[in-house]
Design a protein around this motif. Structure first.
Motif, mmCIF file in Angstrom:
data_model
loop_
_atom_site.group_PDB
_atom_site.id
_atom_site.type_symbol
_atom_site.label_atom_id
_atom_site.label_comp_id
_atom_site.label_asym_id
_atom_site.label_seq_id
_atom_site.Cartn_x
_atom_site.Cartn_y
_atom_site.Cartn_z
ATOM 1 N N ARG A 119 0.831 -1.215 0.000
ATOM 2 C CA ARG A 119 0.000 0.000 0.000
ATOM 3 C C ARG A 119 0.861 1.259 0.000
ATOM 4 O O ARG A 119 0.484 2.275 -0.593
ATOM 5 N N TYR A 120 2.012 1.182 0.642
ATOM 6 C CA TYR A 120 2.944 2.318 0.627
ATOM 7 C C TYR A 120 3.407 2.605 -0.795
ATOM 8 O O TYR A 120 3.419 3.772 -1.242
ATOM 9 N N LEU A 121 3.767 1.558 -1.535
ATOM 10 C CA LEU A 121 4.211 1.745 -2.915
ATOM 11 C C LEU A 121 3.067 2.231 -3.798
ATOM 12 O O LEU A 121 3.263 3.107 -4.655
ATOM 13 N N ILE A 123 0.363 3.985 -3.065
ATOM 14 C CA ILE A 123 -0.156 5.325 -2.784
ATOM 15 C C ILE A 123 0.943 6.380 -2.815
ATOM 16 O O ILE A 123 0.747 7.476 -3.350
ATOM 17 N N CYS A 124 2.089 6.059 -2.257
ATOM 18 C CA CYS A 124 3.162 7.054 -2.181
ATOM 19 C C CYS A 124 4.028 7.096 -3.444
ATOM 20 O O CYS A 124 4.645 8.118 -3.737
ATOM 21 N N LYS A 125 4.090 5.973 -4.180
ATOM 22 C CA LYS A 125 4.886 5.933 -5.410
ATOM 23 C C LYS A 125 4.065 5.301 -6.536
ATOM 24 O O LYS A 125 4.430 4.249 -7.082
ATOM 25 N N PRO A 126 2.946 5.922 -6.895
ATOM 26 C CA PRO A 126 2.037 5.296 -7.883
ATOM 27 C C PRO A 126 2.655 5.127 -9.263
ATOM 28 O O PRO A 126 2.344 4.160 -9.968
ATOM 29 N N LEU A 127 3.521 6.061 -9.694
ATOM 30 C CA LEU A 127 4.124 5.980 -11.023
ATOM 31 C C LEU A 127 5.157 4.857 -11.119
ATOM 32 O O LEU A 127 5.412 4.336 -12.208
ATOM 33 N N GLN A 128 5.762 4.491 -9.985
ATOM 34 C CA GLN A 128 6.775 3.439 -9.968
ATOM 35 C C GLN A 128 6.225 2.099 -9.490
ATOM 36 O O GLN A 128 6.964 1.112 -9.445
ATOM 37 N N TYR A 129 4.933 2.072 -9.165
ATOM 38 C CA TYR A 129 4.358 0.871 -8.536
ATOM 39 C C TYR A 129 4.489 -0.359 -9.434
ATOM 40 O O TYR A 129 4.870 -1.438 -8.973
ATOM 41 N N ARG A 130 4.164 -0.216 -10.716
ATOM 42 C CA ARG A 130 4.182 -1.367 -11.621
ATOM 43 C C ARG A 130 5.581 -1.927 -11.812
ATOM 44 O O ARG A 130 5.757 -3.140 -12.012
ATOM 45 N N THR A 131 6.570 -1.067 -11.763
ATOM 46 C CA THR A 131 7.940 -1.545 -11.948
ATOM 47 C C THR A 131 8.525 -2.108 -10.658
ATOM 48 O O THR A 131 9.411 -2.965 -10.696
ATOM 49 N N LEU A 132 8.037 -1.608 -9.520
ATOM 50 C CA LEU A 132 8.544 -2.094 -8.234
ATOM 51 C C LEU A 132 7.831 -3.360 -7.764
ATOM 52 O O LEU A 132 8.452 -4.266 -7.213
ATOM 53 N N MET A 133 6.510 -3.428 -7.977
ATOM 54 C CA MET A 133 5.740 -4.585 -7.534
ATOM 55 C C MET A 133 5.374 -5.439 -8.744
ATOM 56 O O MET A 133 4.239 -5.469 -9.219
ATOM 57 N N THR A 134 6.373 -6.148 -9.252
ATOM 58 C CA THR A 134 6.178 -7.023 -10.405
ATOM 59 C C THR A 134 5.668 -8.396 -9.960
ATOM 60 O O THR A 134 5.580 -8.686 -8.760
ATOM 61 N N VAL A 135 5.347 -9.230 -10.940
ATOM 62 C CA VAL A 135 4.894 -10.592 -10.634
ATOM 63 C C VAL A 135 5.983 -11.355 -9.901
ATOM 64 O O VAL A 135 5.723 -12.078 -8.931
ATOM 65 N N VAL A 211 5.872 3.026 10.007
ATOM 66 C CA VAL A 211 6.512 3.943 9.063
ATOM 67 C C VAL A 211 5.709 4.036 7.766
ATOM 68 O O VAL A 211 5.487 5.118 7.214
ATOM 69 N N SER A 212 5.241 2.875 7.286
ATOM 70 C CA SER A 212 4.443 2.856 6.060
ATOM 71 C C SER A 212 3.182 3.685 6.221
ATOM 72 O O SER A 212 2.830 4.491 5.346
ATOM 73 N N TYR A 213 2.506 3.526 7.359
ATOM 74 C CA TYR A 213 1.255 4.246 7.563
ATOM 75 C C TYR A 213 1.483 5.737 7.826
ATOM 76 O O TYR A 213 0.612 6.555 7.534
ATOM 77 N N THR A 214 2.626 6.089 8.342
ATOM 78 C CA THR A 214 2.948 7.508 8.479
ATOM 79 C C THR A 214 3.014 8.173 7.109
ATOM 80 O O THR A 214 2.443 9.251 6.886
ATOM 81 N N HIS A 215 3.702 7.507 6.166
ATOM 82 C CA HIS A 215 3.776 8.030 4.801
ATOM 83 C C HIS A 215 2.414 7.972 4.110
ATOM 84 O O HIS A 215 2.063 8.869 3.331
ATOM 85 N N LEU A 216 1.641 6.934 4.395
ATOM 86 C CA LEU A 216 0.333 6.795 3.763
ATOM 87 C C LEU A 216 -0.618 7.907 4.195
ATOM 88 O O LEU A 216 -1.349 8.470 3.375
ATOM 89 N N VAL A 217 -0.609 8.223 5.469
ATOM 90 C CA VAL A 217 -1.485 9.284 5.971
ATOM 91 C C VAL A 217 -1.077 10.626 5.379
ATOM 92 O O VAL A 217 -1.930 11.430 4.973
ATOM 93 N N ARG A 218 0.224 10.881 5.308
ATOM 94 C CA ARG A 218 0.689 12.135 4.713
ATOM 95 C C ARG A 218 0.265 12.253 3.259
ATOM 96 O O ARG A 218 -0.200 13.309 2.813
ATOM 97 N N SER A 219 0.397 11.159 2.514
ATOM 98 C CA SER A 219 0.022 11.199 1.092
ATOM 99 C C SER A 219 -1.483 11.334 0.920
ATOM 100 O O SER A 219 -1.945 12.016 0.008
#
Length: 322
Positions: A119-121, A123-135, A211-219
């Motif tokens: 969820r951190y990736l 919401i906080c890095k939506p443009l890089q999500y597909r490249t970071l969270m691959t199959v 830490v993840s939820y801290t960034h998620l709330v900020r975003s």
């Protein structure tokens, strides 16, 4: 030296429930069926719908499968014990139950940690999500979850099996590592050290989630789309995490500091982490995740369409006959 395979342990948790055991059996059986049905419904829905083959739904599927494993480590033995007059379990059966129960606990917590990272990736890095969270990354994370959980459990079980058992009476309705350790009359220093190591590891996981939820709330405070994603996927995850951790804390605190006079309350608190999360998780995700909810509703309300080919052939026959 006594052969440990011949040791029979007595589960004392149901001693005060003899008069109401048929009621408890009915409630436990209904709860088990609901748990299996709801989790299987989500698993089948996610596996059969290609639109749901996304990382977050795959992790939810893994969470549901683990919930079935956790519930199955508890309910069958409980249902059997509620129908008989002797509440016993063999030494090997006790450690088999411990292995499955603790594997479920560690796998659930690790899965929730990975879901927070996902969820951190997203919401906080939506443009890089597909490249970071691959199959490949999803498969690696799932393998890490199960291998890490099974390794943690195996080490703990091996250390406990080396202890000398001097008593046969387990105060719970199922076997746990702490209850077996309390039956020992040998040195438990290695178990205590390993317990501190596990505590440190899972506190680190808790820190990662925070830490993840801290960034998620900020975003989520910065844009409407992030707030919508946070409400749809992060809130169910947060509720699941709170239910699971509170259930574990109740059991851990009551096992060490609770009174043995209130046996029924002790049974409820002891089994809460095996009963509540597996039945609540699929309900939470099935209701709050819109894509899963829509597909489930579609399966139950969809009416099969008429056979177009049959209609065409029928119309041709009518024209030819005319």
């Amino acid at each position: 030296m006594e052969n440990k395979s011949e040791i029979v342990l007595v589960l004392q948790g149901l001693n005060d429930s003899l008069t109401n055991r048929h009621i408890y059996f009915t409630l436990a059986l209904m709860s088990y069926f609901i748990t299996i049905f709801t989790n299987l419904l989500l698993i089948v829905t996610i596996c059969t719908e290609t639109t749901l083959h996304e990382p977050i739904y795959i992790f939810v599927c893994n969470l549901c499968f683990n919930g079935i494993c956790g519930a199955s480590s508890f309910y069958p033995k409980l249902l059997h014990d509620l129908l008989v007059d002797s509440y016993v379990i063999t030494y090997s059966g006790c450690f088999t139950q411990i292995f499955v129960v603790y594997s479920y606990v560690f796998c659930d917590f690790t899965t929730l940690t990975i879901m927070a990272y996902d969820r951190y990736l997203a919401i906080c890095k939506p443009l890089q999500y597909r490249t970071l969270m691959t199959v490949q990354k999803v498969v690696q994370l799932l393998l890490l979850t199960w291998c890490f959980s099974l390794l943690e459990t195996s080490i703990g079980v091996i250390l406990t099996t080396r202890l000398t058992i001097c008593s046969r009476h387990v105060r719970k309705i199922f076997c746990t590592n702490w209850e077996v350790v309390k039956l020992s009359c040998s040195d438990t220093a290695s178990i205590n050290i390993y317990g501190f190591v596990l505590t440190f590891l899972h506190l680190s996981q808790t820190g990662l989630i925070l830490v993840s939820y801290t960034h998620l709330v900020r975003s989520s405070l910065q844009s409407c789309s992030c707030r919508r994603k946070f409400g749809q996927t992060c809130l169910p995850h947060l509720v699941t995490l709170l239910v699971f951790t509170s259930s574990l804390l109740f059991d851990a605190m009551y096992a060490r500091y609770g009174s043995s006079s209130l046996q029924t309350l002790q049974n409820v608190l002891a089994a809460e982490f095996l009963v509540v999360p597996p039945v609540i998780n699929p309900i939470i995700y099935g209701i709050n995740l819109r894509h899963i909810r829509s597909r489930i509703v579609h399966h139950f309300t969809h009416k099969p369409s008429k056979d177009v080919g049959s209609e065409v052939s029928l119309s041709l026959k009518i024209k030819l006959s005319n």
